[in-house]
Design a protein around this motif. Structure first.
Motif, PDB file in Angstrom:
ATOM      1  N   ILE A  60       0.956  -1.141  -0.185  1.00 29.52           N
ATOM      2  CA  ILE A  60      -0.087   0.032  -0.004  1.00 29.52           C
ATOM      3  C   ILE A  60       0.941   1.290  -0.229  1.00 29.52           C
ATOM      4  O   ILE A  60       0.618   2.198  -0.624  1.00 29.52           O
ATOM      5  CB  ILE A  60      -1.094   0.001   1.263  1.00 29.52           C
ATOM      6  CG1 ILE A  60      -1.692  -1.380   1.245  1.00 29.52           C
ATOM      7  CG2 ILE A  60      -1.878   1.131   1.224  1.00 29.52           C
ATOM      8  CD1 ILE A  60      -2.323  -1.648   0.182  1.00 29.52           C
ATOM      9  N   CYS A  61       1.848   1.277   0.736  1.00 27.24           N
ATOM     10  CA  CYS A  61       2.847   2.507   0.953  1.00 27.24           C
ATOM     11  C   CYS A  61       3.557   2.775  -0.280  1.00 27.24           C
ATOM     12  O   CYS A  61       3.608   3.990  -0.833  1.00 27.24           O
ATOM     13  CB  CYS A  61       3.806   2.205   2.273  1.00 27.24           C
ATOM     14  SG  CYS A  61       3.061   2.012   3.832  1.00 27.24           S
ATOM     15  N   GLY A  62       4.240   1.716  -1.014  1.00 29.10           N
ATOM     16  CA  GLY A  62       4.607   1.613  -2.318  1.00 29.10           C
ATOM     17  C   GLY A  62       3.989   2.451  -3.520  1.00 29.10           C
ATOM     18  O   GLY A  62       4.358   3.067  -4.331  1.00 29.10           O
ATOM     19  N   TYR A 108      -0.167  -5.976  -0.972  1.00 24.43           N
ATOM     20  CA  TYR A 108      -0.042  -5.580   0.410  1.00 24.43           C
ATOM     21  C   TYR A 108       0.879  -6.244   1.233  1.00 24.43           C
ATOM     22  O   TYR A 108       1.213  -7.191   0.723  1.00 24.43           O
ATOM     23  CB  TYR A 108      -1.640  -6.044   0.947  1.00 24.43           C
ATOM     24  CG  TYR A 108      -1.432  -5.922   2.437  1.00 24.43           C
ATOM     25  CD1 TYR A 108      -1.655  -4.670   3.005  1.00 24.43           C
ATOM     26  CD2 TYR A 108      -1.607  -7.013   3.182  1.00 24.43           C
ATOM     27  CE1 TYR A 108      -1.599  -4.549   4.375  1.00 24.43           C
ATOM     28  CE2 TYR A 108      -1.618  -6.850   4.717  1.00 24.43           C
ATOM     29  CZ  TYR A 108      -1.602  -5.684   5.293  1.00 24.43           C
ATOM     30  OH  TYR A 108      -1.506  -5.515   6.664  1.00 24.43           O
ATOM     31  N   ILE A 109       1.493  -5.503   1.841  1.00 21.48           N
ATOM     32  CA  ILE A 109       2.734  -5.982   2.829  1.00 21.48           C
ATOM     33  C   ILE A 109       2.223  -6.270   4.139  1.00 21.48           C
ATOM     34  O   ILE A 109       1.938  -5.268   4.870  1.00 21.48           O
ATOM     35  CB  ILE A 109       4.075  -5.136   2.706  1.00 21.48           C
ATOM     36  CG1 ILE A 109       4.460  -4.950   1.410  1.00 21.48           C
ATOM     37  CG2 ILE A 109       5.234  -5.649   3.718  1.00 21.48           C
ATOM     38  CD1 ILE A 109       5.539  -3.735   1.106  1.00 21.48           C
ATOM     39  N   ALA A 110       1.984  -7.473   4.769  1.00 20.60           N
ATOM     40  CA  ALA A 110       1.330  -7.474   5.958  1.00 20.60           C
ATOM     41  C   ALA A 110       2.791  -7.224   7.153  1.00 20.60           C
ATOM     42  O   ALA A 110       3.882  -8.009   6.949  1.00 20.60           O
ATOM     43  CB  ALA A 110       0.894  -8.972   6.318  1.00 20.60           C
ATOM     44  N   CYS A 111       2.470  -6.408   7.986  1.00 16.76           N
ATOM     45  CA  CYS A 111       3.278  -6.199   8.939  1.00 16.76           C
ATOM     46  C   CYS A 111       2.941  -6.859  10.303  1.00 16.76           C
ATOM     47  O   CYS A 111       3.791  -7.110  11.164  1.00 16.76           O
ATOM     48  CB  CYS A 111       3.428  -4.763   9.357  1.00 16.76           C
ATOM     49  SG  CYS A 111       4.432  -3.790   8.146  1.00 16.76           S
ATOM     50  N   SER A 112       1.611  -7.141  10.480  1.00 14.30           N
ATOM     51  CA  SER A 112       1.253  -7.867  11.565  1.00 14.30           C
ATOM     52  C   SER A 112      -0.056  -8.495  11.314  1.00 14.30           C
ATOM     53  O   SER A 112      -0.740  -7.769  10.614  1.00 14.30           O
ATOM     54  CB  SER A 112       1.096  -6.669  13.012  1.00 14.30           C
ATOM     55  OG  SER A 112       0.161  -7.418  13.969  1.00 14.30           O
TER      56      SER A 112
HETATM   57  N1  SME Z   1       1.144  -2.466   5.163  1.00  8.59           N
HETATM   58  C1  SME Z   1       2.058  -1.650   4.451  1.00  8.59           C
HETATM   59  C2  SME Z   1       3.528  -1.890   4.767  1.00  8.59           C
HETATM   60  C3  SME Z   1       3.913  -1.294   6.139  1.00  8.59           C
HETATM   61  S1  SME Z   1       3.331  -1.771   7.506  1.00  8.59           S
HETATM   62  O1  SME Z   1       1.762  -1.701   7.555  1.00  8.59           O
HETATM   63  C4  SME Z   1       4.083  -0.890   8.845  1.00  8.59           C
HETATM   64  C5  SME Z   1       1.847  -1.847   3.092  1.00  8.59           C
HETATM   65  O2  SME Z   1       1.244  -2.790   2.360  1.00  8.59           O
HETATM   66  O3  SME Z   1       2.749  -0.936   2.350  1.00  8.59           O
END
Ligand code: SME
Length: 137
Positions: free
Chosen positions: A61-63, A83-87
């Protein structure tokens, strides 16, 4: 006086105030463009430590916000394929870009453990916070 340290301290205070004040803001942090690289670097944050201290443009999401220059509200992270899962406790996310002289230089990223908690009021409020942050950088 170390100016960079002072800015990071102020950014951390903003994270702390947001996390403490709004019950569905469970992880609050800043990512900034990492020099001339096409990647984001984690700045001050509160909440669970994350392995994702560097995020390539376009990833997660951030990227995606780093390249779209648009707010990104995710009511259900499980429905996102980029999506990048952090938790595993995180249900929803909001990312708002920070602009300096019209350039997208970073973002505020908020994770929620509550499903679909973010409204347009959160977007307007966080845009205001990001504008204030841009004025202090
Ligand atoms: N979920 C984010 C990554 C950052 S963490 O939420 C801290 C993403 O998909 O970019």
């Amino acid at each position: 006086l170390n100016k960079k340290k002072t800015i990071d301290e102020r950014l951390l205070k903003i994270c702390e105030l947001l996390e403490a004040s709004i019950n569905y803001y469970n992880w609050v942090g800043f990512y900034f463009k990492n020099g001339d690289k096409e990647e984001l670097k984690l700045g001050p944050y509160v909440g669970a430590p994350t392995d994702h201290t560097i995020i390539p443009f376009g990833k997660g999401i951030c990227g995606q916000v780093a390249v779209s220059n648009q707010n990104f509200v995710v009511p259900d992270v499980a429905a996102q394929d980029n999506y990048i899962a952090c938790s595993i406790t995180v249900k929803a996310e909001i990312v708002i870009p920070i602009f300096v002289n019209g350039e997208n230089i970073g973002q505020i990223d908020i994770d929620s453990n509550t499903p679909d908690p973010f409204t347009e009021a959160d977007e307007r409020f966080l845009e205001f916070v990001c504008k204030k942050v841009s004025e202090m950088l």
